[in-house]
Write an enzyme that holds these catalytic residues in place. Structure first.
Site, short mmCIF file in Angstrom:
data_model
loop_
_atom_site.label_atom_id
_atom_site.label_comp_id
_atom_site.label_asym_id
_atom_site.label_seq_id
_atom_site.Cartn_x
_atom_site.Cartn_y
_atom_site.Cartn_z
N PRO A 182 0.83 -1.21 0.00
CA PRO A 182 0.00 0.00 0.00
C PRO A 182 0.86 1.27 0.00
O PRO A 182 1.88 1.32 0.69
CB PRO A 182 -0.83 -0.12 1.28
CG PRO A 182 -0.41 -1.36 1.97
CD PRO A 182 0.58 -2.08 1.15
N GLY A 199 3.43 3.64 5.33
CA GLY A 199 4.48 3.30 6.30
C GLY A 199 5.10 1.94 6.05
O GLY A 199 5.87 1.45 6.86
N GLY A 206 6.92 1.23 3.28
CA GLY A 206 8.10 1.35 2.42
C GLY A 206 7.85 1.13 0.94
O GLY A 206 8.73 0.67 0.22
N SER A 207 6.65 1.47 0.46
CA SER A 207 6.34 1.18 -0.95
C SER A 207 7.31 1.87 -1.90
O SER A 207 7.81 1.23 -2.85
CB SER A 207 4.90 1.56 -1.29
OG SER A 207 4.71 2.94 -1.16
N ALA A 220 10.42 2.93 -1.40
CA ALA A 220 11.76 2.35 -1.30
C ALA A 220 11.80 0.97 -1.95
O ALA A 220 12.78 0.60 -2.61
CB ALA A 220 12.19 2.27 0.16
N ALA A 221 10.73 0.20 -1.80
CA ALA A 221 10.71 -1.16 -2.38
C ALA A 221 10.66 -1.10 -3.91
O ALA A 221 11.32 -1.89 -4.59
CB ALA A 221 9.53 -1.95 -1.83
N ASP A 241 14.53 2.56 6.17
CA ASP A 241 13.63 1.90 5.21
C ASP A 241 14.42 1.24 4.07
O ASP A 241 14.22 0.06 3.76
CB ASP A 241 12.64 2.92 4.62
CG ASP A 241 11.61 3.38 5.63
OD1 ASP A 241 11.74 3.02 6.81
OD2 ASP A 241 10.68 4.09 5.23
C1 MEV Z 1 9.60 5.67 8.34
O1 MEV Z 1 9.41 4.31 7.98
C2 MEV Z 1 10.47 5.76 9.55
C3 MEV Z 1 10.73 7.18 10.04
O2 MEV Z 1 11.52 7.03 11.23
C4 MEV Z 1 11.43 8.04 9.01
C5 MEV Z 1 12.87 7.62 8.78
O3 MEV Z 1 13.46 6.89 9.58
O4 MEV Z 1 13.43 8.07 7.76
C6 MEV Z 1 9.44 7.88 10.45
#
Ligand code: MEV
Length: 308
Positions: free
Chosen positions: A96, A100, A102-103, A105-106, A147
């Site tokens: 999704p 949160g 990591g879409s 980055a993946a 991430d």
């Molecule tokens: C995001 O998955 C994690 C955060 O800590 C941002 C980061 O580490 O870059 C919110």
């Protein structure tokens, strides 16, 4: 004709999000049930590199300066010392977006890997991580690097900014229910708000980050020793600290409460917060009840996954 295929998993932050941006440690793990993939095929001679983001119905070329797909492709080709090939790359993802997990980055990791594999010179996890970090930096402001690291390495990691990532030992399997609020929440916004809070009230935020760091260290030891029961209260404490940082939301709190009431060992938001996902510690016995409670409390999607 297919030349190469590559993929990269989604991720969850188990402990330490936000504080990790300020040099504290975090624990993160890949989630293989969701992933991004890239398939390289030979293109027409002279076509150049065509990147087809199938889910978004978007076609990108290297000329699309500033587009994350063009950026990662450009970085991968530069790393390989290659000029633009005549390839078409189909990109798709079940992760999704802005949740949160990591879409972005993946997708970058899968694309970089596919290009390198098609070139006959597969990248190491370290190289994939470094390239993806460059793109994250362009689009997310001040990412910690957690991430790209967990996604590129594809294993649970203890991460501290500026240090080599350490895969962490798992003494006994962990089971998580991941509940999605369905609210898109770009990490950049939450990270920017925490920065503004930290600038306004530096001492308070530093104390919150220190408290998170202690939780991360305790959690790392508990996970290594297989003392899974200790993790629930640590998750609850971490969620409380994230609330104090201002990155929870009524929807996240509702899912966290619902999971706890349904028998989860503990629960917290995971990732940037505000929307996106939360995680709950479950067992084979409680998983279905907690997953149902999350759905009843408004979760758009629930994934039950084993870590380690
Ligand atoms: C995001 O998955 C994690 C955060 O800590 C941002 C980061 O580490 O870059 C919110």
């Amino acid at each position: 004709m297919e030349i190469a295929v590559a993929s990269a998993p989604g991720k969850v932050i188990l402990f330490g999000e936000h504080a990790v941006v300020y040099g504290r440690p975090a624990l993160a793990a890949p989630v293989a049930q969701v992933c991004a993939s890239a398939v390289v095929e030979a293109g027409e001679p002279g076509s150049g590199l065509i990147l087809d983001a199938m889910d978004l119905r978007e076609r990108v070329t290297l000329a699309c300066a500033g587009h994350p797909l063009a950026e990662i492709a450009r970085l991968a080709l530069a790393e390989l010392g290659m000029s633009e090939p005549d390839w078409r790359v189909g990109i798709s993802s079940t992760i999704p977006i802005a949740s949160g997990m990591g879409s972005g980055a993946a997708v970058s990791a899968a694309l970089a890997r596919a290009i390198a594999t098609a070139a006959g010179r597969p990248f190491s996890a370290e190289t994939v991580s470094a390239l993806v970090y460059e793109v994250e930096r362009l689009h997310h402001g001040t990412p910690s690097g957690v991430d790209n690291t967990v996604i590129a390495y594809g294993q649970p990691v203890y991460f501290k900014r500026g240090e080599a990532p350490q895969p962490f030992a798992i003494g006994a399997p962990l089971m998580l229910a991941i509940g999605d609020t369905g609210i898109a929440s770009p990490t950049k916004v939450a990270v920017g708000d925490v920065r503004a809070g930290w600038q306004r009230e530096t001492a308070r935020y530093e104390a919150l980050f220190d408290a998170v760091a202690e939780i991360v260290e305790s959690a790392r030891q508990a996970i290594a020793a297989g003392r899974v029961g200790e993790l629930g209260p640590l998750m609850n404490q971490n969620h409380g600290l994230l609330r104090e940082m201002g990155v929870s939301s009524p929807e996240l709190d509702r899912l966290v409460e619902a999971a706890r009431a349904a028998g989860a060992g503990g629960a917290k938001l995971s990732g940037g917060g505000r929307g996106g996902n939360m995680i709950a510690l479950v067992t084979r016995e409680t998983a279905a009840t907690v997953a149902n409670a999350l759905s009843a409390a408004g979760a758009r999607r629930v994934i039950v996954t084993d870590i380690g």
